[in-house]
Scaffold this active site. Structure first.
Site, mmCIF file in Angstrom:
data_model
loop_
_atom_site.group_PDB
_atom_site.id
_atom_site.type_symbol
_atom_site.label_atom_id
_atom_site.label_comp_id
_atom_site.label_asym_id
_atom_site.label_seq_id
_atom_site.Cartn_x
_atom_site.Cartn_y
_atom_site.Cartn_z
ATOM 1 N N LYS A 74 0.877 -1.105 -0.001
ATOM 2 C CA LYS A 74 0.132 0.030 -0.033
ATOM 3 C C LYS A 74 0.891 1.227 0.049
ATOM 4 C CE LYS A 74 -4.135 2.063 0.498
ATOM 5 N NZ LYS A 74 -3.448 2.578 -0.818
ATOM 6 N N LYS A 98 4.943 1.910 8.472
ATOM 7 C CA LYS A 98 3.776 2.656 8.800
ATOM 8 C C LYS A 98 2.673 1.866 8.979
ATOM 9 C CE LYS A 98 3.646 6.433 6.546
ATOM 10 N NZ LYS A 98 3.377 7.341 5.478
ATOM 11 N N LYS A 110 4.914 1.875 -3.020
ATOM 12 C CA LYS A 110 5.288 3.404 -3.380
ATOM 13 C C LYS A 110 5.360 3.526 -5.122
ATOM 14 C CE LYS A 110 4.644 7.427 -1.320
ATOM 15 N NZ LYS A 110 3.713 7.790 -0.074
ATOM 16 N N THR A 194 -4.706 12.413 6.724
ATOM 17 C CA THR A 194 -3.494 12.516 7.119
ATOM 18 C C THR A 194 -3.374 13.746 8.068
ATOM 19 O OG1 THR A 194 -2.877 11.548 4.921
ATOM 20 C CG2 THR A 194 -1.155 12.692 6.311
ATOM 21 N N ASN A 225 -2.212 19.485 1.045
ATOM 22 C CA ASN A 225 -3.418 18.653 1.692
ATOM 23 C C ASN A 225 -3.032 18.373 3.302
ATOM 24 O OD1 ASN A 225 -4.327 15.860 2.734
ATOM 25 N ND2 ASN A 225 -5.271 15.544 0.815
ATOM 26 N N SER A 362 -7.222 5.087 3.921
ATOM 27 C CA SER A 362 -7.180 4.437 2.758
ATOM 28 C C SER A 362 -7.554 2.915 3.166
ATOM 29 C CB SER A 362 -5.815 4.541 2.427
ATOM 30 O OG SER A 362 -5.518 5.410 1.301
#
Ligand code: NAD
Length: 434
Positions: A74, A98, A110, A194, A225, A362
């Site tokens: 992810k 994470k 990523k 986030t 963001n 997510s």
């Protein structure tokens, strides 16, 4: 060229050094650490894009799957001129840590494209986004590797990519990507997740340090963001946001800014300006212009790096005045800066915890897509708050128990989960029967 390759390698090499520091405090097999020092796979692609003037440009893109032992990989997709193979690997590694840090069932991945998206028209950006998905479609999927937005990518781009993947596979597959527009299967609450996750961490610090928000001065580096969302929530609680910046520099005011006005102005004009708005009328307010370097060294209580990697190094760590730093960006602090910050008693809430709110929601989006059943905003925010609060406090306690900094404690916490998953498949000790 050689120097560039060496520097590139450093981003990843430097990221994985944190494994060795944490491994000293965890009962983990050395072979498990060795496995985590290499990404599982790395794809490099060329993306030919027809530009509006008829010419053809070929962009380079990457997708890295660092580890998928705990679940599908992810991690976001970044569109930025400085994207590199090593950066993508480092970012994928941080995603593995994470997801384990907050206990969600994903590994780390990523992606990125070397491009300055500000130079592209909307149609060119759509062609590039769809072109990227065409090249990586065999590599990603709801059960294998699930991308999301990152720097300079957004919900619209995720929507194009989901649509492209669905066309290639001839079935609608919303679970292939998260951070989508709500109308295309996105989750309520993903847009500010986030910043909100970091905010829940700050609320725990507020309790522990008995902070009065009105007397806490905050500086935010990177007003995109993540930076805007956390600034908005803190401002609503009475925190004084005294400085913000973007790639062109920053503004600072001792009186604190009206954050909703700054956001409105930035999003409408794409410029960061010190303004106060009433309805649609905005007036300039007094403020000083500062550089991004100056912002980091301001006399504030809370520093929020929310831009890019490597902003705090050995050369400026000693000049940071904030007593608490919460890393919304991925990798804003270079490894050499950690001991300097620890020496100065700066509490650093590390990226793998502080910005995990995004990947957590997510995960909620992916779960909702697979179930075909959608949750209310309150449900999403409450589930996020519970996770962030519990994981923050668990890591804080590890930090106190083993007398270390919060970053090492977060890696210890994450390594415990990753190690258990990898080692249930057997280690040298198990196979040699000892
Ligand atoms: P964004 O593109 O929305 O915003 C990035 C902001 O940083 C922009 O305002 C840009 O102008 C500014 N910026 C760029 N270079 C800068 C520099 N040198 N100095 C100061 N500001 C600079 O991106 P975002 O999604 O807010 O991501 C910001 C950081 O947060 C990144 O490190 C990203 O990896 C991390 N992050 C984002 C999410 C998410 O869900 N958006 C999740 C986890 C981590």
């Amino acid at each position: 060229m050689v120097t560039q390759v060496r520097q590139e390698a450093n981003v990843f090499q430097s990221a994985i050094q944190r494994l060795d520091l944490a491994a000293k405090h965890v009962d983990i097999a050395p072979e498990t650490i060795d496995r985590l020092k290499r990404p599982k796979s790395l794809l490099e692609v060329s993306i030919p894009v027809r530009m509006d003037d008829g010419t053809l440009r070929v962009f380079t893109g990457y997708r890295c799957r660092h580890d998928d032992t705990r679940g599908p990989a992810k991690g976001g997709i970044r569109f930025h001129p400085d994207v590199s193979r090593a950066e993508v690997q480092a970012l994928a590694f941080w995603m593995t840590c994470k997801c384990a840090c907050v206990g969600i069932p994903f590994g780390g991945g990523k992606g990125g494209v070397i491009v300055n998206p500000k130079e592209l028209s909307r149609l060119e950006l759509e062609r590039l986004s769809r072109g990227y998905m065409q090249q990586v479609a065999d590599f990603v999927g709801p059960e294998t590797d699930v991308p999301a937005p990152d720097v300079y990518t957004n919900a619209t781009i995720m929507g194009w990519m989901m649509d492209e993947y669905s066309k290639i596979n001839r079935k609608r597959t919303p679970g292939v990507i998260t951070g989508k527009p709500i109308a295309l299967g996105g989750s309520l609450g993903r847009d500010d997740a986030t910043g909100r996750g970091a905010y829940y961490c700050i609320k725990e610090i507020e309790k522990r340090r008995k902070w009065n928000p009105k007397s806490i001065r905050v500086a935010v580096q990177g007003f995109g963001n993540a930076g805007q969302s956390v600034a908005k929530l803190l401002h609503a609680d009475g925190y004084k946001i005294v400085a913000v910046s973007d790639s062109r520099g920053g503004i600072c005011s001792d009186d604190g800014f009206d954050v909703p006005s700054l956001i409105k102005q930035k999003n409408e004009s794409r410029k960061l300006q010190a303004v106060y708005c009433q309805g649609s009328v905005c007036e300039l307010v007094p403020a000083r212009s500062i550089t991004n370097e100056e912002l980091l060294e301001l006399e504030v209580d809370l520093l929020l790096p929310a831009a890019l990697e490597n902003q705090i190094s050995a050369s400026n760590a000693g000049k940071i005045k904030a007593s608490v730093m919460v890393e919304l960006a991925n990798g804003p602090t270079r490894i050499e800066a950690d001991p300097i910050l620890a020496e100065r008693n700066v509490l650093v809430v590390p990226d793998i915890l502080a910005n995990a709110g995004g990947v957590t929601v997510s995960y909620f989006e992916w779960a909702q897509n697979r179930a075909g059943y959608y949750w209310s905003l309150e449900e999403v925010q409450e589930k996020l708050r519970k996770i962030m609060q519990a994981e923050f406090n668990a890591i804080y306690e590890i930090m106190e128990q083993i007398k270390t900094d919060m970053r090492t404690a977060a890696y210890v916490h994450a390594l415990g989960r990753i190690g258990t998953a990898l080692e249930t498949q057997g280690t040298a000790e198990y196979f040699s029967g000892s």
